[in-house]
Design an enzyme around this catalytic site. Sequence first.
Site, short mmCIF file in Angstrom:
data_model
loop_
_atom_site.label_atom_id
_atom_site.label_comp_id
_atom_site.label_asym_id
_atom_site.label_seq_id
_atom_site.Cartn_x
_atom_site.Cartn_y
_atom_site.Cartn_z
N TRP A 558 0.94 5.80 1.86
CA TRP A 558 1.25 4.38 1.90
C TRP A 558 0.01 3.55 2.24
O TRP A 558 0.12 2.38 2.62
CB TRP A 558 2.37 4.11 2.90
CG TRP A 558 3.71 4.54 2.36
CD1 TRP A 558 3.96 5.11 1.15
CD2 TRP A 558 4.97 4.44 3.02
NE1 TRP A 558 5.29 5.38 1.01
CE2 TRP A 558 5.94 4.99 2.13
CE3 TRP A 558 5.39 3.95 4.26
CZ2 TRP A 558 7.29 5.04 2.47
CZ3 TRP A 558 6.73 4.01 4.58
CH2 TRP A 558 7.67 4.55 3.71
N HIS A 691 20.20 -0.82 4.08
CA HIS A 691 19.65 -1.73 3.08
C HIS A 691 20.68 -2.74 2.60
O HIS A 691 20.37 -3.61 1.79
CB HIS A 691 19.06 -0.95 1.91
CG HIS A 691 17.92 -0.08 2.32
ND1 HIS A 691 18.11 1.19 2.81
CD2 HIS A 691 16.58 -0.29 2.36
CE1 HIS A 691 16.93 1.72 3.11
NE2 HIS A 691 16.00 0.84 2.84
#
EC number: 2.1.1.14
Length: 751
Positions: A558, A691
Amino acid sequence: MQTLAYGFPKLGKKREFKQLLENFWKGTLEEEAFYEGINNLKLERAKIYQKNVDLFPSNELSLYDFILDTAIMVGAIPGRFQPYQGLKTYFEMAKGKQALELTKWFNTNYHYLVPEIETKDFSLFENFPLKDFLFYQNFGVNTLPKLVGPFTFLKLAKLVKTSSEGITVEKITDSKVFEEILKHLVPVYQEILKTLKEVEPQAVLIEEPALVMDLEPWEWKLVKKVYEKLSGFTDLWVLTYYDSVSDYQAFIDLPVKGLGLDLVSNAENFNNLKQLGFPEDKILIAGIINGRQVWRANLEAKLREIEFLLKINQNLVITNSCPLFHLPVSLEGEDLLPIELKNKLAFAEEKLTELDLLKRGLEGDLEALGLIAESKDKLQVSFGQNEEVKARISNLTEQDFIRDLPYQERIKLQQQRLNLPIFPTTTIGSFPQTEEVRRMRAKFNKREISLDEYKDFIRQKIAEVIKLQEELGLDVLVHGEFERTDMVEFFAQKLEGIATTKEGWVLSYGSRVYRPPIIYGDVWRKEPMTLEEITYAQSLTQKPVKGMLTGPVTILNWSYYREDLPKEQIAYQIALALFDEVKDLEKAGIKIIQIDEPAFREGAPIKRKDWDSYFTWAVKAFRLCAKALPETQIHTHMCYSEFNEIISYIAAMDFDVISIEASRSKGEIIEAFETFSGWDRQVGLGVYDIHSPAIPDKEEMKAIVKRALKILPKELLWINPDCGLKTRKWEEVIPALKNMVEVAQELRQEV
């Protein structure tokens, strides 16, 4: 020669896209104003494209996800979302209570929504490519309509099956089923191309990144059939990226006008061009500017590459190697970066400038040639070296990657020390980062409050969240991570050899953004990174509080990483820094340490032939930092990955507990553990989809656990959310966790 760019970030230099989306969701922005803001953003992006390149696409600025758009375009809207009611349904599919599954886009940190194929009755539901082309045309802007190809769409979709045991959703692997569905899908694409033919674009871009996957011969035959049916309408340019095409000859034989190859990810496409040539009657779309890394290109070397490509084919278009949305928008405003580093960087806007310089340089433009020579000198400056770190890596032995006792002996010591109930409950780590938390962090960063004032505030938040978790009845607690902006950026700011940006935001999914750090030198830890907050939290409770670390593979994957050192070596450097942190946490009495590796699967090469090489060092990097005392329980967390394919590599990591997503996939992911012989590690079931703002009820959660109990013994199961709670609101989190704890308590009675 022409220049093409595609995939430019939709976020905007000031994160305008995120603000528009979230204000619309909050109800503070009406639909008309929302669309007006989106249209303004489209036009701003067009200006940036026009300034630098000859050609660029329309139909790029999705309101959430381009695969979701494709599903709606072809009418693949599951019955539970019918009737379709515009944006209301669109966002229900994206993030509602019964939202589509979310997973990683190839080997990137972008998440796409997995289409569900319930019926073969496809139809042109929304002609997004035509609408967007006409939008730009109304402003006098010429674009190339772009859409995801039918093969890639279906390759990434899942088939909904109904049987006596219920409904299952699974990948389409049967060749006859795949062909039959594709046969019904292609006419929709034909209809789209017919409508586009009438407006006469120069070409239509079709993205087919699935052609770089490991494909069977029958799949390539289907691809050829598809493009034989699609090629009669307008010129098609088929783009591939992230890797080399799996069958070069089959690819260049496709009956289309232009073919796009990634010439950056590895050397295979380039070697095939040299050895096998390229059709003279087709356009070679050469991806020569890296769309995934922030480093400036060696433009002199790229000029030589272009000259060579022109000898292979005069019909040349140069472009980025893959979509540019993996990069921040612009280097503008990054005035805190070391000048030696900034001179080596190119974000999305600068990548467009590189394409422009290459074209002008090829044409003999003296200014461009001067800038190209100047950039080469800046690239040669070296800094960020640490000889101690290099020596430590070179002195590693195999014993450094092995824990002192095997799991079956460790677990007995851990159970005695922790004394946890069956179905222990915990969370993944973070709790809501409210406006108050962000405001105090901003005040501290602007030096409006002192370090002591900021630390007092963080301690107050930690105390509140420890008290809340005890009241809720959670068994293993966390400190809430209020001091952390992002699970990778936080560590990057505390490690040497890594830089962070001010405005280098990248979209992960929806409106979720993060700022990938830049690994430019040797990585090492100057001082403890998490000790103060974790030990304070542990001092407030008798229950165990987890130490929370981000794993080396995730920090590496990342981040934008240096290219002068193998990834394996960078991963080991990060792992040793984390190992030092683990030792400090142990000395302070922390009994459980979670080392998150959500990017473990994501970083794997697309082709299976390259997996062993990657997973060998990825596993070793995790084991290196997780070489804890036997009585220290090591957790890891992974989310939204295809577990079945990599379960043997996951088992080799030698953790004690793994927490996984199990809510959106309805527990389907648990099947991975059934297929793996001898699975004996504990598994934290992510029964709460963080989410979505929806609050899951107890029966939904219990159903997931009961599905898991058919495969795994109750002694191995933990219950937790599927990811961190940072992005949720307290009024969503508290009732959801209350339900989750009650589910665990009820199951303890039932079993």
